[in-house]
Design an enzyme around this catalytic site. Structure first.
Site, short mmCIF file in Angstrom:
data_model
loop_
_atom_site.label_atom_id
_atom_site.label_comp_id
_atom_site.label_asym_id
_atom_site.label_seq_id
_atom_site.Cartn_x
_atom_site.Cartn_y
_atom_site.Cartn_z
N CYS A 20 -5.17 8.61 8.83
CA CYS A 20 -5.40 8.17 10.20
C CYS A 20 -5.05 9.28 11.18
O CYS A 20 -4.13 10.06 10.95
CB CYS A 20 -4.56 6.94 10.51
SG CYS A 20 -4.96 5.52 9.48
N ARG A 57 -0.13 15.72 12.95
CA ARG A 57 0.70 15.15 11.87
C ARG A 57 1.23 16.31 11.02
O ARG A 57 0.70 16.61 9.95
CB ARG A 57 -0.11 14.15 11.02
CG ARG A 57 -0.46 12.89 11.78
CD ARG A 57 -1.17 11.85 10.92
NE ARG A 57 -0.28 11.14 10.03
CZ ARG A 57 -0.64 10.11 9.28
NH1 ARG A 57 -1.87 9.67 9.31
NH2 ARG A 57 0.24 9.51 8.49
N ARG A 73 -9.24 0.55 3.47
CA ARG A 73 -8.31 1.53 2.89
C ARG A 73 -6.98 0.87 2.55
O ARG A 73 -6.28 1.32 1.65
CB ARG A 73 -8.00 2.64 3.92
CG ARG A 73 -9.05 3.72 4.03
CD ARG A 73 -8.52 4.83 4.91
NE ARG A 73 -7.11 5.03 4.63
CZ ARG A 73 -6.18 5.36 5.53
NH1 ARG A 73 -6.51 5.55 6.77
NH2 ARG A 73 -4.92 5.50 5.18
N LYS A 107 0.83 -1.21 0.00
CA LYS A 107 0.00 0.00 0.00
C LYS A 107 0.86 1.26 0.00
O LYS A 107 0.65 2.17 -0.80
CB LYS A 107 -0.91 0.00 1.23
CG LYS A 107 -1.52 1.35 1.54
CD LYS A 107 -2.12 1.38 2.94
CE LYS A 107 -2.40 2.77 3.43
NZ LYS A 107 -1.37 3.33 4.29
N ASN A 108 1.83 1.32 0.91
CA ASN A 108 2.56 2.58 1.05
C ASN A 108 3.54 2.83 -0.10
O ASN A 108 3.98 3.96 -0.28
CB ASN A 108 3.22 2.69 2.42
CG ASN A 108 2.17 2.96 3.50
OD1 ASN A 108 1.03 3.34 3.19
ND2 ASN A 108 2.53 2.76 4.76
N ASP A 124 3.41 0.66 12.28
CA ASP A 124 2.17 0.17 11.68
C ASP A 124 1.84 -1.27 12.09
O ASP A 124 0.81 -1.81 11.69
CB ASP A 124 2.23 0.29 10.15
CG ASP A 124 2.27 1.76 9.72
OD1 ASP A 124 1.92 2.63 10.53
OD2 ASP A 124 2.67 2.03 8.57
#
Ligand code: EPU
Length: 434
Positions: free
Chosen positions: A117, A122, A398, A22-23, A306
């Site tokens: 999230c 952030r 997601r 995903k990232n 994570d």
């Protein structure tokens, strides 16, 4: 309104395939904007974050063709800036990579502050610092980001004050099209940063040092099309490893890079879980009791933040007291309240969680507070006695492709339930969707 219903207590057996990272995907898709020509992306995870990014590119004039599951052609030959993307850019964190890629493509960028999230504050100050060093003026007002490189992007020497995955990626993307040489120091080293650099290099960029703490970029005039296959998802694999550790059983996990999983494998072995590595697969087996351990999350190659909610969940079942220290985010323990509903005994003080292990969790209605917290609730539900209902699974979807299907193939008793919208009068009974 969709939720997962899990009848826990079943051990997991079988084989599963890990999807693309995903990232990596959420960095590579925005970077495609700088490519003149057709890009074929393979091993792309089918998750809502990648869908949204592809929709954003479409709204900017890109042609997107879905070739087969996990393979997409994107042609950004004819793209333009458009405010129509704002409702989507607000929903996802990775939309801020469009700043770097729009600057590279158009010399200016216009997007919104990102979503994603909620782990407390952030900030994006390091992204802004890097862009400014490349000759960009940045204006943030009323949730909108306007950036412009009036005299074009110029290579620079940049020292990031904080090891940041996002700032490393964003500045690296912009530097690809800058005039001259950029050196970025104190960068993050996550596998998806290397993957993005490999993608950009295969399209004609000149990036060296990705995976170390100094990245050097020599600017190029343009990028050309090509085909690129993404790396497998380290955190998706880690999540299923945690699920087997917690629920027990024996599972072969295919399409992984075992080196990316070393910090997770080492911690699970310390807990008494058997982990064996093969070329592009690992097996995870747990029959006996789980031992207590301490965990501190850190940037790669440290234990990933994570994976913090998932490992904390498994430690509820370990013998003795474990201490988990969050080393990246200020506020990543919101899910602990949900675990307590299942009988977990966890004290949180600042960035530290003390877990009194040896508990058999019991099923309860819980919510997914964010992506990885949601994954942790599923892990908890698999380990628990009785029925767990995980609400707000939109967060899980997601970032996890077909989590329900993959777990069911291992023998888990989990279904996705789509509840009808209560505002619709014919709504009466839940509908099973998988
Ligand atoms: N930070 C700053 N200033 C900045 C940027 C970051 O102070 O300009 C701080 C943050 O507040 C945090 C630390 O630096 O304390 C690290 O943040 P980083 O920038 O590395 O995180 P990110 O890029 O926003 C990505 C992943 C997250 C993952 C972190 C850390 C994406 C889209 N997100 O976020 O993944 O937790 O790196 O590894 O790649 C997830 O996948 O569930 C997820 C949240």
């Amino acid at each position: 309104m969709d939720k997962y219903v899990i009848n826990g207590g079943r051990k997991l057996y079988g084989t599963l395939e890990i999807s693309g990272a995903k990232n990596a995907a959420v960095a590579i898709i925005p970077a495609v904007l700088m490519v003149n020509g057709r890009c074929r992306l393979e091993n792309l995870p089918q998750i809502s974050d990648t869908d949204k990014l592809l929709q954003i590119l479409t709204l900017m004039g890109a042609k997107v063709d879905f070739i087969s599951p996990g393979t997409v052609d994107v042609d950004c030959s004819d793209v333009y800036l458009s405010d129509k993307i704002f409702p989507l850019t607000r929903q996802i964190r990775a939309s801020y990579y469009l700043i770097g890629s729009m600057l590279g493509r158009f010399g200016k960028a216009r997007t919104t502050m990102p979503g994603g999230c909620n782990f407390g504050v952030r900030p994006i100050d390091q992204h802004v610092k890097g862009m400014k060093a490349l000759g960009v003026s940045v204006n943030i007002a009323r949730g909108l980001i306007d950036a412009e490189a009036g005299n074009g992007l110029r290579g620079a020497h940049i020292y990031l004050d904080k090891v940041s995955v996002g700032a490393t990626i964003n500045v690296m993307i912009a530097a690809v099209m800058a005039k001259g040489r950029t050196v970025i120091e104190n960068v993050a080293r996550e596998p998806h940063i290397v993957d993005l650099a490999n993608f950009l290099n295969s399209m004609g960029a000149d990036i060296r040092g990705a995976g170390t703490d100094v990245i050097k970029v020599r600017g190029v005039e343009s990028l050309h099309g090509g085909t690129y296959s993404l790396i497998p998802d380290q955190i998706e694999a880690g999540t299923y490893m945690a699920a087997v550790a917690g629920a027990g059983g024996s599972v072969r996990i295919n399409n992984v890079i075992p080196r990316h999983l070393e910090c997770i494998s080492a911690k699970l072995r310390e807990m008494g879980v058997e982990v064996e590595e093969y070329g592009d697969a690992i097996t995870v087996r747990r029959e006996g009791p789980l031992e207590r351990v301490n965990v501190k999350t850190q940037p790669y190659p440290g234990f990933p933040t994570d994976m913090q909610p998932q490992i904390t969940t498994v430690l509820c079942m370990a013998q003795g007291t474990s201490i988990v220290t969050e080393g990246v985010w200020d506020n990543r323990y919101k899910y602990v309240n949900e675990l307590r509903k299942m009988g977990a005994e966890i004290q949180v003080s600042g960035k530290t969680a003390i877990i009194e292990g040896g508990r058999r969790l019991t099923g309860a209605p819980v919510a997914a507070c964010d992506l990885r917290a949601g994954a942790a609730m599923v892990v908890a539900g698999l380990c628990a006695e009785g029925t767990t209902v995980v609400e707000d699974v939109v967060f899980i979807e997601r970032g996890y492709e077909d989590m329900v299907g993959k777990l069911r193939s291992l023998g888990a008793d989990i279904i996705a339930v789509s509840e009808p919208d209560p505002r619709m009068e014919f709504a009466s009974r839940p509908r099973l969707i998988g």
